[in-house]
Design a protein around this motif. Sequence first.
Motif, PDB file in Angstrom:
ATOM      1  N   GLU A   1     -23.908  13.566 -73.957  1.00 29.98           N
ATOM      2  CA  GLU A   1     -25.372  13.481 -74.055  1.00 29.98           C
ATOM      3  C   GLU A   1     -25.948  14.721 -74.735  1.00 29.98           C
ATOM      4  O   GLU A   1     -26.904  14.629 -75.514  1.00 29.98           O
ATOM      5  CB  GLU A   1     -25.978  13.289 -72.666  1.00 29.98           C
TER       6      GLU A   1
ATOM      7  N   GLN B   1     -19.547  13.128 -69.724  1.00 29.07           N
ATOM      8  CA  GLN B   1     -20.698  12.353 -70.176  1.00 29.07           C
ATOM      9  C   GLN B   1     -21.894  13.266 -70.453  1.00 29.07           C
ATOM     10  O   GLN B   1     -22.624  13.066 -71.418  1.00 29.07           O
ATOM     11  CB  GLN B   1     -21.065  11.273 -69.150  1.00 29.07           C
ATOM     12  N   ALA B   2     -22.072  14.289 -69.633  1.00 24.91           N
ATOM     13  CA  ALA B   2     -23.158  15.247 -69.865  1.00 24.91           C
ATOM     14  C   ALA B   2     -22.940  15.978 -71.192  1.00 24.91           C
ATOM     15  O   ALA B   2     -23.903  16.242 -71.925  1.00 24.91           O
ATOM     16  CB  ALA B   2     -23.247  16.240 -68.709  1.00 24.91           C
TER      17      ALA B   2
ATOM     18  N   LYS C   1     -27.507  20.257 -66.946  1.00 31.74           N
ATOM     19  CA  LYS C   1     -26.755  19.116 -66.397  1.00 31.74           C
ATOM     20  C   LYS C   1     -25.254  19.324 -66.620  1.00 31.74           C
ATOM     21  O   LYS C   1     -24.450  19.105 -65.709  1.00 31.74           O
ATOM     22  CB  LYS C   1     -27.232  17.820 -67.051  1.00 31.74           C
TER      23      LYS C   1
ATOM     24  N   GLY D   1     -22.307  20.166 -63.706  1.00 32.48           N
ATOM     25  CA  GLY D   1     -21.061  19.413 -63.589  1.00 32.48           C
ATOM     26  C   GLY D   1     -19.857  20.331 -63.544  1.00 32.48           C
ATOM     27  O   GLY D   1     -18.964  20.166 -62.707  1.00 32.48           O
TER      28      GLY D   1
ATOM     29  N   GLN E   1     -15.384  12.907 -65.391  1.00 30.53           N
ATOM     30  CA  GLN E   1     -15.990  11.971 -66.336  1.00 30.53           C
ATOM     31  C   GLN E   1     -17.508  12.154 -66.433  1.00 30.53           C
ATOM     32  O   GLN E   1     -18.073  12.043 -67.526  1.00 30.53           O
ATOM     33  CB  GLN E   1     -15.640  10.525 -65.970  1.00 30.53           C
ATOM     34  N   SER E   2     -18.169  12.428 -65.322  1.00 31.06           N
ATOM     35  CA  SER E   2     -19.623  12.630 -65.396  1.00 31.06           C
ATOM     36  C   SER E   2     -19.948  13.929 -66.140  1.00 31.06           C
ATOM     37  O   SER E   2     -20.949  13.997 -66.865  1.00 31.06           O
ATOM     38  CB  SER E   2     -20.261  12.608 -64.008  1.00 31.06           C
ATOM     39  N   THR E   3     -19.108  14.925 -66.004  1.00 31.94           N
ATOM     40  CA  THR E   3     -19.296  16.175 -66.743  1.00 31.94           C
ATOM     41  C   THR E   3     -19.057  15.935 -68.231  1.00 31.94           C
ATOM     42  O   THR E   3     -19.831  16.409 -69.082  1.00 31.94           O
ATOM     43  CB  THR E   3     -18.360  17.268 -66.203  1.00 31.94           C
TER      44      THR E   3
ATOM     45  N   GLU F   1     -13.998  11.105 -61.206  1.00 33.17           N
ATOM     46  CA  GLU F   1     -15.415  10.757 -61.398  1.00 33.17           C
ATOM     47  C   GLU F   1     -16.217  11.975 -61.828  1.00 33.17           C
ATOM     48  O   GLU F   1     -17.051  11.895 -62.736  1.00 33.17           O
ATOM     49  CB  GLU F   1     -16.006  10.183 -60.106  1.00 33.17           C
ATOM     50  N   LEU F   2     -15.976  13.101 -61.183  1.00 31.24           N
ATOM     51  CA  LEU F   2     -16.697  14.329 -61.512  1.00 31.24           C
ATOM     52  C   LEU F   2     -16.355  14.804 -62.925  1.00 31.24           C
ATOM     53  O   LEU F   2     -17.242  15.193 -63.694  1.00 31.24           O
ATOM     54  CB  LEU F   2     -16.379  15.412 -60.483  1.00 31.24           C
TER      55      LEU F   2
END
Length: 151
Positions: A118, A114-115, A134, A138, A110-112, A107-108
């Motif tokens: 973005e 995603q940042a 952001k 991450g 993937q969120s990184t 999860e971490l």
Amino acid sequence: MSKKSLYLSSAIAVAILVTISAAAITSTEAIKQRQKAMEGVRDGMMALGAIAKKEKPFDAEVVAFNAAKIADNLTQAAELFPEGSDQGEVQTWAKPNIWTNSEHFDELLQSTRQAAIELQSVTEAEAFPPALGKLGNGCKSCHDMYRLPKN
């Protein structure tokens, strides 16, 4: 054979090949490949850091290029932590809890990623620092929890 059966057979064949390929990678090779991917992340972050420190001017194309490079390398890295690759013939800085807490690690990661995705769309200098922050947060969170310090 119907198109549906052919598609299903093809999908099964691809899944088998991917499984065999993943199983065939040695722990040492996984470590080497993920270190190379993380070096790509580092290189992208260094280029973005130069902009953040005002050593280089803000350039949306440079930001997009390096953010894409980071996202691509994180995508590669996500596949390079197979079970048993916590040790090999080369040193790894991956903490064992990557494999005991793999859901949170994934999860971490993937969120990184995603940042980084973005950040690719940032076109104004004013939007750059928070978007880079952001991404950096991450990276830091993941390193704090899942990476041993390098000596």
